[in-house]
Motif scaffolding. Structure first.
Motif, short mmCIF file in Angstrom:
data_model
loop_
_atom_site.label_atom_id
_atom_site.label_comp_id
_atom_site.label_asym_id
_atom_site.label_seq_id
_atom_site.Cartn_x
_atom_site.Cartn_y
_atom_site.Cartn_z
N ALA A 1 11.27 11.50 -6.82
CA ALA A 1 12.17 12.04 -7.86
C ALA A 1 13.15 13.06 -7.29
CB ALA A 1 11.38 12.65 -9.01
N GLY A 2 13.54 12.88 -6.03
CA GLY A 2 14.46 13.82 -5.39
C GLY A 2 15.82 13.21 -5.09
N PHE A 3 16.75 14.08 -4.71
CA PHE A 3 18.12 13.70 -4.36
C PHE A 3 18.43 14.39 -3.04
CE2 PHE A 3 22.86 14.20 -5.76
CZ PHE A 3 23.23 13.13 -4.96
N PHE A 4 18.63 13.61 -1.98
CA PHE A 4 18.70 14.17 -0.64
C PHE A 4 19.94 13.72 0.13
CE2 PHE A 4 14.23 13.87 -1.80
CZ PHE A 4 13.78 15.16 -1.53
N ALA A 5 20.42 14.60 0.97
CA ALA A 5 21.43 14.28 1.98
C ALA A 5 20.81 14.57 3.33
CB ALA A 5 22.69 15.11 1.76
N GLU A 6 21.58 14.34 4.38
CA GLU A 6 21.07 14.54 5.74
C GLU A 6 20.56 15.98 5.94
OE1 GLU A 6 19.60 13.80 9.21
OE2 GLU A 6 20.52 12.20 8.03
N ASP A 7 21.24 16.95 5.30
CA ASP A 7 20.87 18.36 5.52
C ASP A 7 19.91 18.90 4.46
OD1 ASP A 7 22.67 18.23 3.48
OD2 ASP A 7 24.06 19.72 4.27
N GLY A 8 19.31 18.00 3.68
CA GLY A 8 18.30 18.46 2.72
C GLY A 8 18.64 18.08 1.29
N PRO A 9 17.94 18.70 0.32
CA PRO A 9 18.14 18.35 -1.08
C PRO A 9 19.57 18.65 -1.57
CG PRO A 9 16.11 19.61 -0.81
CD PRO A 9 16.83 19.68 0.50
N VAL A 10 20.06 17.77 -2.45
CA VAL A 10 21.36 17.98 -3.08
C VAL A 10 21.11 18.42 -4.51
CG1 VAL A 10 23.56 16.87 -3.70
CG2 VAL A 10 22.31 16.10 -1.67
N PRO A 11 21.87 19.42 -5.00
CA PRO A 11 21.63 19.84 -6.39
C PRO A 11 22.01 18.75 -7.38
CG PRO A 11 23.61 20.89 -5.50
CD PRO A 11 22.93 20.20 -4.36
N PRO B 1 0.81 -1.22 0.00
CA PRO B 1 0.00 0.00 0.00
C PRO B 1 0.85 1.27 0.00
CG PRO B 1 0.00 -1.02 2.17
CD PRO B 1 0.70 -1.97 1.26
N ALA B 2 2.14 1.15 0.31
CA ALA B 2 2.98 2.36 0.40
C ALA B 2 4.43 2.01 0.11
CB ALA B 2 2.86 2.98 1.80
N ALA B 3 4.68 1.58 -1.13
CA ALA B 3 6.04 1.13 -1.47
C ALA B 3 7.00 2.31 -1.60
CB ALA B 3 6.01 0.34 -2.76
N ARG B 4 8.24 2.05 -1.20
CA ARG B 4 9.30 3.07 -1.26
C ARG B 4 10.55 2.44 -1.87
NH1 ARG B 4 5.26 5.29 -0.58
NH2 ARG B 4 4.51 6.40 1.26
N ILE B 5 11.19 3.17 -2.79
CA ILE B 5 12.47 2.75 -3.36
C ILE B 5 13.48 3.84 -3.06
CG2 ILE B 5 13.74 2.18 -5.46
CD1 ILE B 5 11.06 1.32 -6.72
N VAL B 6 14.61 3.43 -2.50
CA VAL B 6 15.69 4.38 -2.22
C VAL B 6 16.95 3.89 -2.91
CG1 VAL B 6 17.03 5.58 -0.45
CG2 VAL B 6 14.68 4.87 0.05
N ASN B 7 17.54 4.75 -3.74
CA ASN B 7 18.78 4.43 -4.42
C ASN B 7 19.93 5.17 -3.73
OD1 ASN B 7 17.40 2.88 -6.33
ND2 ASN B 7 17.03 4.65 -7.64
N ALA C 1 10.83 7.26 -10.80
CA ALA C 1 9.86 8.03 -10.01
C ALA C 1 8.73 8.55 -10.89
CB ALA C 1 10.57 9.19 -9.31
N ASN C 2 9.09 9.03 -12.07
CA ASN C 2 8.06 9.55 -12.98
C ASN C 2 7.12 8.43 -13.45
OD1 ASN C 2 9.05 12.12 -12.75
ND2 ASN C 2 10.21 12.06 -14.65
N GLU C 3 7.68 7.25 -13.71
CA GLU C 3 6.86 6.14 -14.17
C GLU C 3 5.92 5.64 -13.07
OE1 GLU C 3 7.13 1.59 -16.01
OE2 GLU C 3 8.98 2.66 -15.52
N LEU C 4 6.43 5.64 -11.84
CA LEU C 4 5.69 5.01 -10.73
C LEU C 4 4.89 6.00 -9.89
CD1 LEU C 4 8.50 2.54 -9.62
CD2 LEU C 4 6.53 2.06 -11.10
N ARG C 5 4.97 7.27 -10.25
CA ARG C 5 4.30 8.32 -9.47
C ARG C 5 2.81 8.04 -9.28
NH1 ARG C 5 6.29 13.67 -8.95
NH2 ARG C 5 7.78 13.21 -10.61
N GLU C 6 2.13 7.66 -10.35
CA GLU C 6 0.68 7.44 -10.25
C GLU C 6 0.34 6.21 -9.43
OE1 GLU C 6 -1.06 7.40 -14.12
OE2 GLU C 6 -0.54 9.51 -14.52
N ASP C 7 1.31 5.33 -9.23
CA ASP C 7 1.09 4.14 -8.41
C ASP C 7 1.33 4.41 -6.93
OD1 ASP C 7 0.63 2.72 -10.76
OD2 ASP C 7 2.75 2.19 -10.96
N GLY C 8 1.76 5.62 -6.60
CA GLY C 8 2.03 5.96 -5.20
C GLY C 8 3.34 5.41 -4.68
N ILE C 9 4.20 4.92 -5.60
CA ILE C 9 5.52 4.42 -5.20
C ILE C 9 6.51 5.58 -5.25
CG2 ILE C 9 7.39 2.80 -5.73
CD1 ILE C 9 5.31 0.94 -6.98
#
Length: 255
Positions: free
Chosen positions: A244-254, A145-151, A193-201
């Protein structure tokens, strides 16, 4: 399917017998998830799982070489038969290509003299392996019901940071293998992320920071637990979390 898995979230962490992957497995288990420790070396995977079980976690080893499609598919079948679904996938398995040297300090990664075979080997694990594993378990993630993928990526993947002549990477050697492989992983992250967005993943990339691990010959200054924390945070996002984001401990990474 055992009864307890009906209520526990099930997480698969690749390359999880040591380093950041093991730290992520430990923290996810501490949150009450059933955690599958993916490892190329089954014995090391079993040892890691046994150690984490001794701390009270519901942790199991699973044979997983991300570069071997038959092994990847067998692992996916095992997860399906035993648990029926997957809630979290952490694509952590990765190689530097330069042995016990940080890739940013490795002379064998310099673009003009790099060995093409080494570049292929790095991409085989860090990029193609992620596609192989993600696609193999995607049917199981769709049952959550709430899948998450982290790369698991790296600050070195950031073109903005690495191209800045006055930025933090100017003192480091250019890389034609590791850093571009992580940039490619970031691009993959966005497209999944763009492909799976509508699936809530929700699919995100994470830069754990300079963590003390084998991959940099233990020159990192962050503990494994610190590096794993941001990965775990992205693996446990609520429904309103980013994708579809890129994050470090202190927030988004460019990018």
């Amino acid at each position: 399917m055992s009864e307890h898995t009906e209520h526990r979230h099930v997480a698969l962490v690749t390359g999880a017998n040591k380093g950041i992957g093991r730290g992520v497995a430990e923290q996810l288990a501490a949150l009450g998830m059933t955690v599958l420790v993916g490892a190329r070396d089954v014995r090391r995977g079993e040892e890691a799982a046994a150690s984490l079980r001794a701390s009270g976690g519901d942790v199991h080893a699973i044979a997983l070489d991300v570069t071997d499609l038959a092994v990847v598919r067998a692992a996916a079948r095992h997860v399906e038969e035993r648990f029926g679904r997957l809630d979290v996938l952490v694509n952590n398995a990765g190689i530097t290509g330069s042995g016990q040297v940080s890739p940013q300090d490795a002379h064998d990664q310099v673009p003009s003299t790099v060995d093409l075979g080494m570049v292929r080997e790095v991409f085989e694990t860090n990029v193609f392996g992620v596609i192989a594993v993600t696609n193999a378990v995607l049917p199981l993630l769709r049952r959550s019901p709430a899948a998450r993928i982290v790369n698991v990526s790296s600050h070195a993947a950031s073109l903005a940071l690495t191209s800045d002549p006055d930025g933090p990477f100017t003192a480091l050697l250019p890389s034609a293998a590791y850093s571009p492989s992580k940039s490619a992983l970031n691009a993959l992250t966005v497209h999944y992320a763009n492909e799976l967005r509508e699936d809530g993943i929700l699919v995100n990339a994470v830069a754990p920071g300079f963590v003390d691990t084998d991959s940099n010959n233990h020159t990192g200054f962050l503990t494994v637990a610190q590096g794993a924390a941001v990965v775990v945070r992205l693996a446990t996002l609520g429904a309103d979390g980013p994708t579809a984001g890129f994050f470090a401990e202190d927030g988004p990474v460019p990018w």
